[in-house]
Design a protein around this motif. Structure first.
Motif, PDB file in Angstrom:
ATOM      1  N   ALA A 355       0.820  -1.222   0.000  1.00  0.00           N
ATOM      2  CA  ALA A 355       0.000   0.000   0.000  1.00  0.00           C
ATOM      3  C   ALA A 355       0.849   1.265   0.000  1.00  0.00           C
ATOM      4  CB  ALA A 355      -0.930  -0.010   1.216  1.00  0.00           C
ATOM      5  N   SER A 356       2.146   1.138  -0.245  1.00  0.00           N
ATOM      6  CA  SER A 356       3.065   2.277  -0.161  1.00  0.00           C
ATOM      7  C   SER A 356       2.678   3.419  -1.103  1.00  0.00           C
ATOM      8  CB  SER A 356       4.491   1.821  -0.465  1.00  0.00           C
ATOM      9  OG  SER A 356       5.377   2.907  -0.489  1.00  0.00           O
ATOM     10  N   LEU A 357       2.406   3.085  -2.348  1.00  0.00           N
ATOM     11  CA  LEU A 357       2.072   4.124  -3.328  1.00  0.00           C
ATOM     12  C   LEU A 357       0.746   4.798  -2.985  1.00  0.00           C
ATOM     13  CD1 LEU A 357       2.930   5.604  -5.834  1.00  0.00           C
ATOM     14  CD2 LEU A 357       1.882   3.807  -7.234  1.00  0.00           C
ATOM     15  N   PHE A 358      -0.208   4.035  -2.428  1.00  0.00           N
ATOM     16  CA  PHE A 358      -1.471   4.631  -1.980  1.00  0.00           C
ATOM     17  C   PHE A 358      -1.204   5.749  -0.970  1.00  0.00           C
ATOM     18  CE2 PHE A 358      -3.442   0.316  -2.914  1.00  0.00           C
ATOM     19  CZ  PHE A 358      -4.097   0.756  -4.046  1.00  0.00           C
ATOM     20  N   LEU A 359      -0.340   5.463   0.000  1.00  0.00           N
ATOM     21  CA  LEU A 359      -0.048   6.452   1.041  1.00  0.00           C
ATOM     22  C   LEU A 359       0.621   7.694   0.463  1.00  0.00           C
ATOM     23  CD1 LEU A 359       1.223   4.228   4.005  1.00  0.00           C
ATOM     24  CD2 LEU A 359      -0.991   5.344   3.763  1.00  0.00           C
ATOM     25  N   LYS A 360       1.572   7.492  -0.422  1.00  0.00           N
ATOM     26  CA  LYS A 360       2.297   8.628  -0.988  1.00  0.00           C
ATOM     27  C   LYS A 360       1.396   9.516  -1.839  1.00  0.00           C
ATOM     28  CE  LYS A 360       6.662   6.104  -0.912  1.00  0.00           C
ATOM     29  NZ  LYS A 360       7.733   5.434  -1.687  1.00  0.00           N
ATOM     30  N   ILE A 361       0.406   8.915  -2.489  1.00  0.00           N
ATOM     31  CA  ILE A 361      -0.545   9.685  -3.297  1.00  0.00           C
ATOM     32  C   ILE A 361      -1.557  10.410  -2.418  1.00  0.00           C
ATOM     33  CG2 ILE A 361      -2.448   9.511  -4.957  1.00  0.00           C
ATOM     34  CD1 ILE A 361      -0.966   7.150  -6.225  1.00  0.00           C
ATOM     35  N   MET A 362      -2.067   9.720  -1.404  1.00  0.00           N
ATOM     36  CA  MET A 362      -3.228  10.208  -0.661  1.00  0.00           C
ATOM     37  C   MET A 362      -2.895  11.054   0.562  1.00  0.00           C
ATOM     38  SD  MET A 362      -5.483   6.688  -0.875  1.00  0.00           S
ATOM     39  CE  MET A 362      -7.032   7.402  -0.330  1.00  0.00           C
ATOM     40  N   ALA A 363      -1.739  10.825   1.195  1.00  0.00           N
ATOM     41  CA  ALA A 363      -1.426  11.515   2.452  1.00  0.00           C
ATOM     42  C   ALA A 363      -1.492  13.042   2.349  1.00  0.00           C
ATOM     43  CB  ALA A 363      -0.054  11.065   2.965  1.00  0.00           C
ATOM     44  N   PRO A 364      -0.880  13.678   1.331  1.00  0.00           N
ATOM     45  CA  PRO A 364      -0.976  15.143   1.251  1.00  0.00           C
ATOM     46  C   PRO A 364      -2.411  15.641   1.092  1.00  0.00           C
ATOM     47  CG  PRO A 364       0.796  14.315  -0.142  1.00  0.00           C
ATOM     48  CD  PRO A 364       0.013  13.119   0.295  1.00  0.00           C
ATOM     49  N   CYS A 365      -3.223  14.899   0.368  1.00  0.00           N
ATOM     50  CA  CYS A 365      -4.615  15.307   0.135  1.00  0.00           C
ATOM     51  C   CYS A 365      -5.463  15.188   1.395  1.00  0.00           C
ATOM     52  CB  CYS A 365      -5.233  14.466  -0.983  1.00  0.00           C
ATOM     53  SG  CYS A 365      -4.363  14.572  -2.564  1.00  0.00           S
ATOM     54  N   PHE A 366      -5.122  14.241   2.248  1.00  0.00           N
ATOM     55  CA  PHE A 366      -5.928  14.018   3.442  1.00  0.00           C
ATOM     56  C   PHE A 366      -5.716  15.077   4.518  1.00  0.00           C
ATOM     57  CE2 PHE A 366      -7.681  10.404   1.656  1.00  0.00           C
ATOM     58  CZ  PHE A 366      -8.555   9.780   2.537  1.00  0.00           C
ATOM     59  N   LEU A 367      -4.800  16.019   4.295  1.00  0.00           N
ATOM     60  CA  LEU A 367      -4.718  17.188   5.164  1.00  0.00           C
ATOM     61  C   LEU A 367      -6.047  17.928   5.184  1.00  0.00           C
ATOM     62  CD1 LEU A 367      -1.198  18.765   4.539  1.00  0.00           C
ATOM     63  CD2 LEU A 367      -2.201  18.194   6.756  1.00  0.00           C
ATOM     64  N   PHE A 368      -6.734  17.932   4.044  1.00  0.00           N
ATOM     65  CA  PHE A 368      -8.054  18.566   3.965  1.00  0.00           C
ATOM     66  C   PHE A 368      -9.069  17.810   4.813  1.00  0.00           C
ATOM     67  CE2 PHE A 368      -5.902  20.264   0.326  1.00  0.00           C
ATOM     68  CZ  PHE A 368      -6.430  21.530   0.144  1.00  0.00           C
ATOM     69  N   MET A 369      -8.935  16.482   4.880  1.00  0.00           N
ATOM     70  CA  MET A 369      -9.851  15.681   5.694  1.00  0.00           C
ATOM     71  C   MET A 369      -9.725  16.032   7.171  1.00  0.00           C
ATOM     72  SD  MET A 369     -12.072  13.346   6.320  1.00  0.00           S
ATOM     73  CE  MET A 369     -12.335  12.354   4.838  1.00  0.00           C
ATOM     74  N   TYR A 370      -8.504  16.269   7.626  1.00  0.00           N
ATOM     75  CA  TYR A 370      -8.290  16.513   9.043  1.00  0.00           C
ATOM     76  C   TYR A 370      -8.972  17.803   9.516  1.00  0.00           C
ATOM     77  CZ  TYR A 370      -4.749  13.007   7.980  1.00  0.00           C
ATOM     78  OH  TYR A 370      -4.114  11.874   7.533  1.00  0.00           O
ATOM     79  N   ILE A 414      -6.998   0.252  -9.489  1.00  0.00           N
ATOM     80  CA  ILE A 414      -7.407   0.593  -8.132  1.00  0.00           C
ATOM     81  C   ILE A 414      -6.906   1.970  -7.710  1.00  0.00           C
ATOM     82  CG2 ILE A 414      -5.391  -0.470  -7.057  1.00  0.00           C
ATOM     83  CD1 ILE A 414      -9.018  -0.506  -5.709  1.00  0.00           C
ATOM     84  N   TYR A 415      -5.846   2.475  -8.339  1.00  0.00           N
ATOM     85  CA  TYR A 415      -5.343   3.807  -7.994  1.00  0.00           C
ATOM     86  C   TYR A 415      -6.339   4.898  -8.379  1.00  0.00           C
ATOM     87  CZ  TYR A 415      -0.987   1.423  -7.043  1.00  0.00           C
ATOM     88  OH  TYR A 415      -0.048   0.571  -6.514  1.00  0.00           O
ATOM     89  N   ALA A 417      -9.466   4.693  -7.670  1.00  0.00           N
ATOM     90  CA  ALA A 417     -10.288   4.832  -6.469  1.00  0.00           C
ATOM     91  C   ALA A 417      -9.593   5.718  -5.443  1.00  0.00           C
ATOM     92  CB  ALA A 417     -10.579   3.456  -5.876  1.00  0.00           C
ATOM     93  N   ALA A 418      -8.279   5.553  -5.307  1.00  0.00           N
ATOM     94  CA  ALA A 418      -7.508   6.371  -4.364  1.00  0.00           C
ATOM     95  C   ALA A 418      -7.544   7.845  -4.761  1.00  0.00           C
ATOM     96  CB  ALA A 418      -6.062   5.874  -4.302  1.00  0.00           C
ATOM     97  N   ILE A 419      -7.354   8.118  -6.052  1.00  0.00           N
ATOM     98  CA  ILE A 419      -7.389   9.505  -6.538  1.00  0.00           C
ATOM     99  C   ILE A 419      -8.778  10.096  -6.331  1.00  0.00           C
ATOM    100  CG2 ILE A 419      -7.190  10.960  -8.592  1.00  0.00           C
ATOM    101  CD1 ILE A 419      -5.075   8.922  -9.611  1.00  0.00           C
ATOM    102  N   ALA A 420      -9.816   9.307  -6.592  1.00  0.00           N
ATOM    103  CA  ALA A 420     -11.192   9.779  -6.419  1.00  0.00           C
ATOM    104  C   ALA A 420     -11.473  10.145  -4.966  1.00  0.00           C
ATOM    105  CB  ALA A 420     -12.168   8.713  -6.903  1.00  0.00           C
ATOM    106  N   MET A 421     -10.970   9.344  -4.026  1.00  0.00           N
ATOM    107  CA  MET A 421     -11.143   9.661  -2.606  1.00  0.00           C
ATOM    108  C   MET A 421     -10.502  11.000  -2.260  1.00  0.00           C
ATOM    109  SD  MET A 421     -10.456   5.963  -0.796  1.00  0.00           S
ATOM    110  CE  MET A 421     -11.432   4.515  -1.214  1.00  0.00           C
ATOM    111  N   CYS A 422      -9.337  11.249  -2.808  1.00  0.00           N
ATOM    112  CA  CYS A 422      -8.650  12.518  -2.574  1.00  0.00           C
ATOM    113  C   CYS A 422      -9.459  13.697  -3.112  1.00  0.00           C
ATOM    114  CB  CYS A 422      -7.271  12.497  -3.234  1.00  0.00           C
ATOM    115  SG  CYS A 422      -6.119  11.324  -2.491  1.00  0.00           S
ATOM    116  N   VAL A 423      -9.990  13.534  -4.309  1.00  0.00           N
ATOM    117  CA  VAL A 423     -10.800  14.596  -4.919  1.00  0.00           C
ATOM    118  C   VAL A 423     -12.023  14.903  -4.055  1.00  0.00           C
ATOM    119  CG1 VAL A 423     -12.254  15.186  -6.901  1.00  0.00           C
ATOM    120  CG2 VAL A 423     -10.028  14.103  -7.268  1.00  0.00           C
TER     121      VAL A 423
END
Length: 512
Positions: A355-370, A414-415, A417-423
């Protein structure tokens, strides 16, 4: 009843959240190592349906209870609090029974036709009893939150996780030899047992702390409670619609991912494994800081409700700024760690870095979630649940459009889905900020935005520098931990230097 100020209540919830999150990760590690990626995929495919039933049975009442109890408590109206509880328990009790029956009837179709994996039937069936248990627990939690006493629910969370882990270790091991579907069902049963014990504790504390006898003249309070019912529903219904959007989205997400991956040419078992990697390994790590932001959001609702009842507009703005600032501070360090140290974190926790690439893609975007958590709580507390609902609907629709467009592409898979979650996360947060600006002229000052950029920029640079100066291999656990300790200590210095945590806030923690 012991009442805490905003920061003390938040700290209590954060400590409990930290403990339960730590215990939850132990739980996930045990489950991951016993059931594997495919078993976790089955487990996570079943959960969204459960959350949908949660939403139907509770109809947004916990937030409404917290807000209305806080208002009644500010006016010292004990009779109103009793009426709120009687009406809320009557509604959630009835709806939870209906939801349980409905779930029992529809899960065969959902498992076989929508989720494309009939093995999901058993874990979905096993968890049905939790619906009425969680419905009653939600009302009691809302009551304690409204009274701004966060200790009972905090202790209950810890008890729930301890009981769940104890049973999950035993039950999953027992049922695993019979198949992954039975192992996933055993994990669900462990959740039920933990929730039941937690509820028993909260009922015990309610019995001790309550100021009224619920059964005395209960029918009279229910019969004359039309006004109270309307006041609850004015918050609960829009809140329910908002949560329903989220629950429906969570319900549809694995279906859309499974169907999109099938359209792209991936086999069912492969698709389930890929979805398990995303939702079982990456998403829990991304949501790790939310025990802090969720704690802020929970404590924020009664505080803003009380401030609004007393017409303290400056205090409302101060609380929102404070919660956004602290939420970002908790999320920034997690973002840096999950981006720079994705591989070692995953290897040490799960024994795989898939799941390494998932984290690297999604972690910066999830700052908005916090920062989205306290913003959403503020909208609920200000009777803007309807606007929050529409924000969530639009963000969810856009997320699903992006998901389908990208995930059906075999090269993205599946990536997508990860990008869509970030959006979806980014758009939802921006919409919440726009709504608050339109109604109360709330804005995040440019100075705070500059400090946010400086905080995450300095932390990322320092983390990158430490990796270059003190490189370590995946087998060198102690150097890895020492690197994290140095980074975390420097991060605390950055927080105080940039005034993300003020001296006045530290003084508030010492005040009675």
């Amino acid at each position: 009843m012991t009442k805490q100020n905003f920061l003390k209540g938040t700290i209590i919830l954060i400590i409990a959240g930290m403990i339960t999150r730590f215990l939850g990760f132990i739980n996930r590690i045990v489950v991951a190592r016993v059931m594997g990626e495919e078993g976790i995929g089955l487990y996570n495919m079943a959960l969204p349906t459960l959350f949908l039933m949660y939403t139907i049975s509770q109809i947004g009442l916990p937030i409404a209870i917290s807000k209305r109890v806080a208002e009644a408590d500010a006016n010292r109206d004990t009779k109103k609090i009793k009426q709120i509880l009687i009406i809320s328990l009557s509604i959630t009790g009835s709806l939870s029974i209906i939801s349980s029956i409905l779930m029992y009837l529809i899960i065969p179709y959902i498992a076989t036709n929508l989720l494309t994996d009939s093995r999901v039937y058993y874990p979905m069936l096993a968890i049905i009893p939790i619906i009425p248990i969680s419905a009653v627990a939600a009302v009691i939690r809302g009551y304690f939150q409204g009274r701004q006493n966060m200790k009972p629910q905090s202790i209950a969370q810890v008890i729930e996780q301890i009981v769940r882990i104890a049973f999950i270790v035993i039950l999953v091991q027992i049922f695993a030899p019979y198949g992954l579907e039975f192992a996933a069902a055993a994990a669900m049963i462990s959740v039920i047992i933990g929730e039941a014990v937690s509820l028993l504790y909260m009922l015990h504390m309610f019995q001790i702390k309550k100021r009224m006898k619920l059964r005395k003249d209960a029918f009279h309070y229910f019969k004359t409670g039309r006004k109270t019912l309307n006041q609850l529903l004015s918050i609960a219904l829009p809140s329910t619609a908002s949560k329903l959007v989220s629950s429906v989205a969570n319900f549809l997400e694995p279906i859309l991912v499974a169907q999109s991956l099938a359209f792209a040419g991936f086999q069912t078992a492969v698709a389930t494994k890929m979805y398990g990697t995303l939702t079982g390994y990456a998403i829990p790590l991304l949501f790790l800081p939310t025990f802090i932001t969720h704690s802020l959001a929970v404590a924020l609702v009664p505080n803003i409700s009380e401030a609004e009842a007393k017409n303290h507009k400056k205090l409302i703005h101060y609380r929102i700024h404070q919660s956004v600032r602290l939420s970002f501070a908790s999320g920034a360090i997690a973002t840096v760690l999950l981006t720079l140290f994705a591989d070692p974190i995953l290897m040490y926790m799960y024994g795989t870095n898939n799941a390494s690439l998932f984290l690297k893609i999604m972690a910066p975007c999830f700052l908005f979630m916090y920062i989205q958590f306290p913003l959403n709580a503020t909208l609920q507390a200000l009777d803007l649940a309807k606007q929050a609902m529409w924000n969530n609907i639009v963000a969810t629709v856009i997320k699903f459009i992006v998901l389908i467009l990208l995930t059906t592409n075999p090269e993205v898979g599946i990536y997508g889905a990860a990008i869509a979650m970030c959006v979806g996360v980014i758009i939802g947060t921006i919409f919440h900020l726009v709504t608050l600006f339109r109604h109360i002229q709330f804005v995040i000052p440019f100075s705070m935005i500059a400090k946010m950029i400086a905080l995450i920029g300095l932390t990322f640079w320092l983390g990158w520098l430490l990796i270059r100066l003190f490189p370590f291999s995946i087998n060198q656990f102690i150097p890895f931990v020492l690197t994290l300790i140095v980074l975390f200590l420097c991060y605390i210095l950055f927080l105080f230097s940039l005034q993300f945590i003020s001296k006045d806030e530290l003084k508030q923690l010492r005040r009675k």
